[in-house]
Write an enzyme that holds these catalytic residues in place. Structure first.
Site, PDB file in Angstrom:
ATOM      1  N   GLN A  42       0.811  -1.211   0.000  1.00 48.06           N
ATOM      2  CA  GLN A  42       0.000   0.000   0.000  1.00 48.06           C
ATOM      3  C   GLN A  42       0.851   1.270   0.000  1.00 48.06           C
ATOM      4  OE1 GLN A  42      -2.289  -0.511   3.554  1.00 48.06           O
ATOM      5  NE2 GLN A  42      -0.541  -0.290   4.928  1.00 48.06           N
ATOM      6  N   ARG A 116      15.299   0.447  10.764  1.00 47.35           N
ATOM      7  CA  ARG A 116      14.396  -0.230   9.817  1.00 47.35           C
ATOM      8  C   ARG A 116      14.557   0.277   8.396  1.00 47.35           C
ATOM      9  NH1 ARG A 116       9.568  -2.936  11.743  1.00 47.35           N
ATOM     10  NH2 ARG A 116       9.956  -3.292  13.932  1.00 47.35           N
ATOM     11  N   TYR A 222      19.107  -0.534  22.395  1.00 50.78           N
ATOM     12  CA  TYR A 222      20.309  -1.154  21.813  1.00 50.78           C
ATOM     13  C   TYR A 222      20.911  -0.207  20.778  1.00 50.78           C
ATOM     14  CZ  TYR A 222      16.654  -2.700  18.500  1.00 50.78           C
ATOM     15  OH  TYR A 222      15.586  -2.760  17.636  1.00 50.78           O
ATOM     16  N   ASP A 300       3.874 -11.464  10.678  1.00 51.36           N
ATOM     17  CA  ASP A 300       2.911 -10.960  11.661  1.00 51.36           C
ATOM     18  C   ASP A 300       1.483 -11.334  11.306  1.00 51.36           C
ATOM     19  OD1 ASP A 300       4.848  -9.834  13.191  1.00 51.36           O
ATOM     20  OD2 ASP A 300       4.167  -7.762  12.983  1.00 51.36           O
TER      21      ASP A 300
HETATM   22  C1  LIG Z   1       7.283  -1.331  19.048  1.00 55.30           C
HETATM   23  C2  LIG Z   1       7.746  -2.507  18.239  1.00 55.30           C
HETATM   24  C3  LIG Z   1       9.083  -2.927  18.308  1.00 55.30           C
HETATM   25  C4  LIG Z   1       9.518  -4.057  17.590  1.00 55.30           C
HETATM   26  N1  LIG Z   1      10.822  -4.482  17.687  1.00 55.30           N
HETATM   27  C5  LIG Z   1      11.215  -5.621  17.041  1.00 55.30           C
HETATM   28  C6  LIG Z   1      12.572  -6.131  17.132  1.00 55.30           C
HETATM   29  O1  LIG Z   1      13.453  -5.550  17.778  1.00 55.30           O
HETATM   30  N2  LIG Z   1      12.881  -7.293  16.477  1.00 55.30           N
HETATM   31  C7  LIG Z   1      11.943  -7.970  15.735  1.00 55.30           C
HETATM   32  O2  LIG Z   1      12.271  -9.027  15.180  1.00 55.30           O
HETATM   33  N3  LIG Z   1      10.684  -7.502  15.598  1.00 55.30           N
HETATM   34  C8  LIG Z   1      10.303  -6.362  16.236  1.00 55.30           C
HETATM   35  N4  LIG Z   1       9.025  -5.902  16.097  1.00 55.30           N
HETATM   36  C9  LIG Z   1       8.090  -6.654  15.262  1.00 55.30           C
HETATM   37  C10 LIG Z   1       8.346  -6.435  13.795  1.00 55.30           C
HETATM   38  O3  LIG Z   1       8.217  -5.075  13.469  1.00 55.30           O
HETATM   39  C11 LIG Z   1       7.349  -7.216  12.964  1.00 55.30           C
HETATM   40  O4  LIG Z   1       7.201  -8.496  13.517  1.00 55.30           O
HETATM   41  C12 LIG Z   1       7.784  -7.351  11.530  1.00 55.30           C
HETATM   42  O5  LIG Z   1       7.877  -6.093  10.900  1.00 55.30           O
HETATM   43  C13 LIG Z   1       6.806  -8.253  10.793  1.00 55.30           C
HETATM   44  O6  LIG Z   1       7.102  -8.306   9.427  1.00 55.30           O
HETATM   45  P1  LIG Z   1       5.952  -8.536   8.394  1.00 55.30           P
HETATM   46  O7  LIG Z   1       6.606  -8.581   7.066  1.00 55.30           O
HETATM   47  O8  LIG Z   1       5.085  -9.658   8.811  1.00 55.30           O
HETATM   48  O9  LIG Z   1       5.055  -7.245   8.521  1.00 55.30           O
HETATM   49  P2  LIG Z   1       5.461  -5.728   8.267  1.00 55.30           P
HETATM   50  O10 LIG Z   1       6.929  -5.564   8.287  1.00 55.30           O
HETATM   51  O11 LIG Z   1       4.639  -4.937   9.221  1.00 55.30           O
HETATM   52  O12 LIG Z   1       4.977  -5.453   6.781  1.00 55.30           O
HETATM   53  C14 LIG Z   1       3.614  -5.461   6.406  1.00 55.30           C
HETATM   54  C15 LIG Z   1       3.483  -4.705   5.086  1.00 55.30           C
HETATM   55  O13 LIG Z   1       2.197  -4.928   4.577  1.00 55.30           O
HETATM   56  C16 LIG Z   1       1.733  -3.716   3.997  1.00 55.30           C
HETATM   57  N5  LIG Z   1       0.266  -3.783   3.971  1.00 55.30           N
HETATM   58  C17 LIG Z   1      -0.582  -3.869   5.018  1.00 55.30           C
HETATM   59  N6  LIG Z   1      -1.862  -3.936   4.590  1.00 55.30           N
HETATM   60  C18 LIG Z   1      -1.816  -3.894   3.232  1.00 55.30           C
HETATM   61  C19 LIG Z   1      -2.808  -3.945   2.221  1.00 55.30           C
HETATM   62  N7  LIG Z   1      -4.138  -4.043   2.491  1.00 55.30           N
HETATM   63  N8  LIG Z   1      -2.412  -3.881   0.925  1.00 55.30           N
HETATM   64  C20 LIG Z   1      -1.093  -3.768   0.607  1.00 55.30           C
HETATM   65  N9  LIG Z   1      -0.117  -3.709   1.524  1.00 55.30           N
HETATM   66  C21 LIG Z   1      -0.476  -3.795   2.825  1.00 55.30           C
HETATM   67  C22 LIG Z   1       2.286  -2.640   4.909  1.00 55.30           C
HETATM   68  O14 LIG Z   1       2.371  -1.382   4.252  1.00 55.30           O
HETATM   69  C23 LIG Z   1       3.666  -3.203   5.248  1.00 55.30           C
HETATM   70  O15 LIG Z   1       4.665  -2.750   4.355  1.00 55.30           O
HETATM   71  C24 LIG Z   1       8.590  -4.761  16.785  1.00 55.30           C
HETATM   72  C25 LIG Z   1       7.260  -4.318  16.687  1.00 55.30           C
HETATM   73  C26 LIG Z   1       6.842  -3.201  17.415  1.00 55.30           C
HETATM   74  C27 LIG Z   1       5.399  -2.752  17.307  1.00 55.30           C
END
Ligand SMILES: Cc1cc2nc3c(=O)[nH]c(=O)nc-3n(C[C@H](O)[C@H](O)[C@H](O)COP(=O)(O)OP(=O)(O)OC[C@H]3O[C@@H](n4cnc5c(N)ncnc54)[C@H](O)[C@@H]3O)c2cc1C
Length: 420
Positions: A42, A116, A222, A300
């Protein structure tokens, strides 16, 4: 690693929804293996401001060995040299484990802190835009015909045989699989910030990943290079989360007043960034089924967890290794993706459920009120063998070896919560 299929007319059309950490990593791995996934996000551009991520060996080894990103990661991240637990009020060290040379010797990689935006650049730089469609927000999925049809908010339409839901903690594709929105408030909220070295000149152990703990919350920080520290300040919250949204504006200085009586180093750290947003920490209950129709979840979307073990991104990367292997194998031996994704799920369910539960438990343990349980926790933090008992099962896990195995050669531990 199973042989790669020859791309061609028989290769499935793969749509990855979400170009976050999991989606980008999966796109890279599938392209390396000869497939041509299309990735839709998105966002108009890939950028993530104001926060960092800790990358542990269970994910870094994959980024190094399979994706060849060792050089890019090393250039943009900082290795953590110790894990330190301190009393948030007195600053007394409760526990310390070397995670520099010893970590590298055990697992063959550093434990990295990285901004990030830098991490996304490393991944996106390697992908070079191949099959990446930004500005594509998935609005609707039709999945009852000969192919899945993805409808995007910009009017674009795409067809796919396989849809991977890598759309993060607020995943709409998870809702498609589960049938309803199952997000749960974890009982904590947080403030995030990045602080320049000048603001925290007196910080003890600046090269360590440190927890400063107390009964109402904790500070985790960190290093991420150039003297900067990334912090997550966590506060307990009684009752349900009633604010409209997961991320809401904070009052100016709210985070400082909540931690006003904490150690001066804590106050210096959190005073070094505006922290103008309150992040409610939500999680998702473990699922028994990660697929429905042509959609399969990853990262996630499959297992959003609280960040107290720093494992959300790392578990997403573990998912990628296993999903890619199961997909390639199912194409190569003709057993088909239905069979492949059952294997993927079988190999990931127990592992991710365990990390989710352990991550939730960490907050309860760190926030223990003074008393016998807190004393037992502190004794465990100080005892030799802390890492082997409580963390080796996470950092030493080799996801693509199938079952739980530790790259350090240790038996996977029970991973018991600290206070039991
Ligand atoms: C405060 C905080 C601290 C964190 N610290 C850590 C850490 O130190 N180490 C660690 O391993 N993890 C950490 N995390 C968790 C980590 O950020 C996530 O687990 C990780 O980013 C998950 O990756 P993902 O690819 O599943 O989702 P994301 O990286 O969140 O990517 C999801 C993507 O989907 C896109 N998207 C969503 N809906 C749609 C849609 N309808 N259409 C098109 N695109 C869409 C979004 O734009 C995004 O780019 C932390 C989280 C938080 C909240």
């Amino acid at each position: 690693m199973p042989a790669s299929p020859t791309p061609g007319a028989s290769a499935p059309r793969i749509a990855i929804v979400g170009a976050g950490i999991g989606g980008l990593t999966l796109a890279l791995e599938l392209r390396r293996r000869g497939l041509e996934p299309q990735v839709y996000d998105q966002a108009e551009e890939l950028r993530e401001v104001g926060a960092a991520v800790g990358l542990s060996a269970n994910a870094v080894r994959f980024l190094h060995e399979r994706l060849g990103l060792a050089e890019g990661l090393a250039a943009r991240s900082t290795a953590v040299d110790a894990l330190v637990f301190r009393d948030g009020h007195t600053g007394a060290v409760l526990g310390r484990v070397d995670s520099g040379a010893d970590y590298q010797r055990r697992y063959g990689t550093p434990w990295y802190g990285i901004h990030r935006a830098d991490f996304q650049q490393v991944l996106a730089g390697a992908l070079q835009g191949a099959g990446l469609h930004l500005g594509h927000r998935l609005e609707r999925l039709d999945d009852d015909g000969a192919a899945a049809v993805l409808h995007f908010a910009n009017g674009a339409v795409a067809e796919a045989d396989i849809v991977i839901g890598a759309d993060g903690a607020r995943s709409m594709l998870r809702t498609h699989v589960v049938g309803y929105d199952d997000a749960q408030f974890s009982g904590c909220f947080g403030f995030r910030g990045i602080v320049d070295g000048d603001a925290i000149a007196g910080l003890p152990d600046p090269a360590a990943l440190q927890f400063w703990i107390g009964p109402t919350g904790h500070l985790l920080h960190y290093p991420i290079g150039e003297g900067r520290q990334n912090f997550l300040l966590v506060r307990r919250h009684q009752g349900p989360w009633t604010a409209p949204g997961w991320v809401t504006p904070a009052e100016p200085g709210e985070h400082l007043s909540l931690f006003a009586d904490w150690h001066p180093a804590v106050r210096a750290m959190i005073g070094g960034a505006p922290a103008d947003q309150r992040w409610a920490l939500f999680e998702r209950p473990p699922l028994h089924q990660w697929s429905r129709g042509r959609v399969t979840l990853l990262g996630d979307a499959a297992h959003a967890m609280v960040p107290h073990h720093g494992q959300g991104a790392n578990q997403s990367i573990e998912d990628v290794m296993v999903l890619a292997d199961c997909l390639i194998e199912s194409l190569a031996d003709g057993s088909g993706w239905e069979r492949g994704r059952q294997k993927y799920q079988q190999r990931r369910l127990a592992r991710t459920r365990r990390v989710q539960i352990a991550s939730h438990t960490v907050a309860d343990v760190l926030h223990q009120a003074p008393g016998p349980l807190a004393e037992r926790r502190d004794a465990r933090l100080a005892a030799p063998g802390f890492w082997d008992r409580h963390l080796d099962w996470i950092h030493g896990y080799v996801a693509d070896a199938g079952e739980a195995q530790s790259s350090s050669g240790n038996q996977p531990s029970s991973g018991k919560p600290l206070a039991t």
